[in-house]
Structure formats: C-alpha cells, structure tokens
Design a protein around this motif. Structure first.
Motif: not given
Length: 623
Positions: A572-573, A592-593, A602-603, A608-611
């Motif tokens: 997805l991302v 980031l990924v 805080n990677l 998780y925020g991107l997902l």
C-alpha cells in the motif's frame, strides 16, 4: 449516553437524511432511536440507556413543546441539580439526567452549563427564540462535529460518519483538508477544532455555540484550564493538607460516577491512576464492584499486579485475555475513527472495550491522571531541565553526539537522548520532540507535495501563556493538544464502537482546578511524576503500585511492522499509486519505510502513521 445528529435551517432533503445519519452511529446507542422536527430544527439520537432506561427517552421537549433537546453523555451530579430545581418549583416527569439538563436550560438560559459536572454534547432547539444551542463539556470528552451549509444552516453529529449522509444530501463534496494531513505528520492525529475534511469542525471544549434563524453563530467559552501554580508559589495563604483534599475530591468524583441503572465496572491496570479509582470505587460499592484487567504477553503485562490490588480491595476481578491480529486491528481502527489516527493503542482499546461489553455497560477508568497531576516523564523534564536549558545545553549537545541514535527509545538512555535533543530546540519544536517525535517543520517543508500549509508548531504556540512555568506550559499544551485530540478521541471511539460508556473520575474539573492551583513543588514532591497523587494514597495502596514504573497501554508495533504488517506497508504505502504520494515525496516515503532516514525520530510511529494514512485515504475515497 448516545449518539446525536441533526440540522438547523437545512433544506428539506438534508433534514430528511437524519434517519440515515442516525443509522451510521447506531453503535453509540443500540437501545433506542428517536427524532423530532421543531421549527427549523431536526434533532435525532440513538440511545444507550444508562440512567432511567424506561422513561429517559430522547428527544425530550419542554415549554409546551417549544424547546427540544438531544444529549450525548452523562451528568454525574444530576441528582443534586434536580433537588435544587425542584426547590425552585420545577416538576419532573422522569428520573433522567437529560430532563435535568433541559430544566437547567429553561431556568438559566445559556448559563445552564455552569453547574453541570459530567461529559456531554448537547443540542437544544428553542423555537421561542428561533435558535439552536450546541454545548460541549469542559475537557471535550464527548465529541460534537458540525458543518455549515451553503444557505446558512448547519448540520451536526457525534461522529464524522454521522455527518456524511446529511452533507451528501446537501450536495457537498467531502474534500481532504491538506493542513490536517500536514499536522497529522507531526502529531499522529488531526488536531481539533479542525477535522480531516474541509469545512467540518468540532465544537471546542468548554464552549456554547448559538446559531440564530439567519444562520449567524456566536460562540462563548464557559471554562478553560487555568494553571496558576506559579502565582501561588509566593502566596502566604496556607495550603492545608493537599493530600487529604485530593483524596476528598477523587472520592467525590468517583462516587457520583458510580451512578448507573445498568451493570458497571472499572478498568484496572497495575498503574496508579486506575488503582486510585479502584480504591475509591471499592470504598463506595465494596464487593459489588467488578474490575477488568487485560492480560497480554511480554513485559508490559500488568494482570498480576492488578489481581493483587483487586484482592486487597476486596472486589471481583476478571482477567480478559487479549489476543490481537495486527492486520484486523489496523483495519478496525481505520473504519472506526473516521479520520487518520496513528495512536496504536487504539487497537487494544477497541479490543478491551469489546471484551468488557460482554459483562457491563459502563466502565470507570484512570484517564486524565497524567494530565492533571503531571505524570509523564516530559513533565518532570520540563520542571527540572527547561529552566536550566542554557546551563545544560552543552552537555545535551555532547550526549547527542556520543549516544547512538539506535538506542532503545523507552529506556533510560533513550529518554535522556530525547530530552537532550529537545533542550536544544525552540520551545514549540521541543513540545513535538517530547511527545510524538514525528516530523517537524524543517522535515516537512523539504518533502511536502501538497499546497502550502502553516507549521504545526503554531498549534503549540497558540497554547502558550507568558507567565506559566515550563511544567505548567507543558501540561497546558498536553491538555489542549494531546489529551483533546488523541487520548479522549481514542477512548470515546473505542468504547462507543462497542456501546460501552467510559467514565473518567480523574478528569473531574473540580479536582483539576484544585490541583492546578498548587505550586509545582507540591504537585511533584520528591521530583516524582504524579508525586502528589502517589503520596496522597501512600499507605492506602501498595508500594508495588505507587512506586512502580509507568507503563503505557502499548503493543509491539515495531515487531508488527517488521512482521504481520510488512506486506501491507509494501503493497500500500510503497505502491506506485499510493495516495500518500499526493502529499509526500516518494523518496521520503521510501526512507521512512526502510529506515534509511529520520533515524533520530520515532520511526515506528511514523511508519505506522503512514500506513494508517494510506489505508484511510483509500478507504474513504477521499477527493
């Protein structure tokens, strides 16, 4: 407790969409549904029957049918208010708190909110003055979303999904608000009063909004957090016994929150906050009280500590084994929260609410203890280190250069590194570094692909009060940003998704007002986070609870992202058609990924925020 929705001066097709709006929020109130047309108003509700289940139906009317109310929440001091109103000659037809709110409005007008102790979102249509009155509780525990209509009317609902049918009926397209995405990349949530949608807002906490027949709205504030500990430091007025007063206020806050005509229990962890609430609830109810504790795997499990506390208090204790599926958990969050929400503790919050609902309809919790009493480590850092930032700045810089960035974030060394980094930042950036530690303005300007947006740091700056100490400024910013838009949203949506009412005695405004009137040294004795609360219950709760390390309601998200969620992130991302690429540069997303960039942030939270953002953008079919 319920979900409410409605419209004011709306076209007929919008008012006709009210049943569809109520159907979207039926989970908030599965016991009953009702609606009314009164002049220019259409009001509706879905009811979770807690107080006076038989006669407390809504909407309610008064003044010969000229005033109508729908109400989401609970007024905990409704019995005391009822007695006072009866003494003034008012005759009640039910035993519900809704009728008390309506009677208070008839007697005091817009000042009816002043005496309410509780959590609430209220809509009152008054055909006598041709006005719609919306009001929200002091901290913002109960949500209330609204949107203006082209003709000057408005719609409102307890959740964004409840607004959707009425906005569609009005012919309004939902468009993503880029500024909200921009802020989300720093906060992990959409900060109120904005929402993810253009033109849709939340009513701010502690306010009353009145809209007249011409569509003009005026908003007044009836309460805001006032932290005046610094002003009290030089006061000659004796403080008395703060610990005793704290216990009295918590006991009263807990006692009135035990009022219920349906089964009630408490969430009990191994921490201080819920144990304090459990202690006071046990004093009031004794062995009738039922406590629920989540049992998880790993070092964050607190079920053994909670079991010992429950045994000491003499209350019934149920351990709820918690098994989480990473993929299903994230999918549920995206569906339930209506907008991007990257606080991963929402996943277990939804799960524990579902489990508790099998036993009770109402639960008490320990929410708010950290914000009222200063329980986060960043509060202690603000208290001790910020006033000395210039003196320790050199040492902070040296630590940053010597400590590997890969050090565990939650360990002592990781905390020290984050504190050191924050001390070298401007105050508004420091707040972000010490809370979510996601992206800051310098990061976003380099990777942002959307239209121009204002720095998220502006939201922190807006909470600043010049005379506050560093500790109290940190607390005030937490209340206005983190508590309001993250923690309270998390619990409201998680609990109401399963028709469970959650009450928070430590967010009683009378308790908060008292604690915030005390000097910082009284609130943090022995330089201990939440020291006043801990010492107030010394000898009443075990040292295991009072002196135990703080543990969040966390899940192993880092492991999940490397395991069960990894295929979702990749598919997805990192997809060529990823929706996040409308806002963020592809190279930055890849960094980031895969972890090749932003190593000092805080990677886990960022990934998780991107997902969540990508899933939400796809799921919402957002324009």
């Amino acid at each position: 407790m319920c979900g409410i929705a409605g419209s004011w001066r709306a076209p007929e097709q919008v008012a006709d969409a009210l049943p569809a709006a109520l159907a979207c929020i039926r989970h908030r109130g599965p016991d009953d549904m009702g609606s009314i047309r009164l002049g220019d108003a259409a009001l509706g509700m879905t009811r979770l029957a807690v107080i006076d289940p038989v006669d407390g139906r809504q909407p309610m009317t008064a003044a010969e049918g000229k005033v109508a109310i729908v109400f989401n929440g609970e007024i905990y001091n409704y019995k005391e208010l009822r007695q006072g109103l009866q003494g003034s000659g008012h005759r009640f037809l039910t035993n519900s708190d809704t009728e008390v709110v309506l009677a208070a409005y008839l007697r005091k007008g817009l000042r009816f909110v002043d005496d309410l102790v509780g959590m609430f979102a209220v809509a009152i249509a008054d055909s006598r003055s041709d006005e719609l009155v919306l009001a929200r509780d002091r901290f913002g525990k109960k949500p209330l979303y609204y949107a203006g209509l082209p003709e000057g009317g408005l719609t409102f609902a307890s959740e964004l999904k409840g607004l959707a049918p009425m906005l569609a009926a009005a012919g309004l397209d939902r468009r993503v608000r880029p500024q909200s995405v921009y802020d989300y990349l720093s906060l992990g949530v959409v900060p109120q009063p904005a929402t993810i949608w253009e033109g849709v807002l939340t009513l701010e906490p502690g306010t009353v909004m009145v809209t007249d027949r011409a569509g003009r709205s005026r908003t007044t504030s009836y309460w805001s957090p006032v932290i005046e500990g610094v002003a009290q430091q030089g006061s000659a007025e004796p403080l008395g016994d703060p610990g005793k007063r704290v216990r009295e206020l918590i006991a009263e806050a807990t006692r009135i929150r035990l009022r219920s005509d349906v089964p009630l229990g408490i969430f009990l962890s191994g921490g201080v906050d819920s144990s304090v609430v459990g202690y006071e609830a046990a004093r009031a109810l004794g062995g009738e009280l039922q406590a629920f504790t989540v049992k998880t795997s790993g070092e964050l499990d607190e079920s053994d500590v909670a079991a010992r506390t429950a045994a000491t208090l003499g209350i019934r204790h149920t351990v709820l084994p918690l098994t989480l599926d990473p993929v299903a958990g994230v999918q549920q969050v995206v569906r339930a929260y209506d907008q991007p929400f990257a606080d991963s503790s929402a996943i277990p919050s939804l799960a524990i609410s579902a489990l508790a609902r099998e036993h009770v309809t109402v639960v008490l919790n320990g929410d708010g203890g950290d914000e009222v009493f200063g329980g986060y480590r960043r509060h202690l850092a603000a208290h001790l280190m910020v006033p000395r930032a210039r003196l320790v700045g050199g040492a902070a810089g040296l630590m940053q250069s010597l400590v590997p960035r890969s050090v565990a974030r939650r360990g002592p060394l990781g905390l020290a590194l984050r504190v050191a980094r924050g001390l070298r930042l401007p105050a508004d950036e420091r707040y972000l570094a010490w809370t979510t530690d996601m992206l800051r303005e310098g990061d976003k300007t380099a990777i942002w692909r959307g239209r121009h947006c204002e720095p998220t740091e502006r939201l922190v700056a807006a909470t600043r009060v010049p005379w506050l100490s560093a500790l109290d400024q940190q607390l005030l910013s937490d209340i206005r940003i983190n508590l309001l838009s993250d923690l309270l949203v998390k619990m409201d949506i998680a609990s109401m998704a399963h028709s469970l009412e959650a009450r928070s005695p430590l967010l009683d405004h009378r308790l908060a007002d008292y604690v915030w009137s005390l000097p910082p040294k009284v609130r943090l004795p022995k330089r201990t986070p939440k020291g006043l609360l801990r010492e107030s219950y010394r000898g009443l709760l075990s040292s295991e609870v009072l002196d135990g390390a703080k543990r969040g309601f966390e899940i192993p998200m880092s492991d999940w992202l490397a395991g069960g969620l990894r295929p979702m992130v990749q598919d997805l991302v990192l997809a060529p058609d990823a929706r996040v690429l409308d806002f963020i540069d592809r190279d930055a997303v890849v960094e980031l990924v895969d972890g090749t960039g932003y190593a000092d942030r805080n990677l886990t939270y960022l990934r998780y925020g991107l997902l969540v953002l990508e899933m939400w953008l796809r799921d919402s079919n957002a324009a």
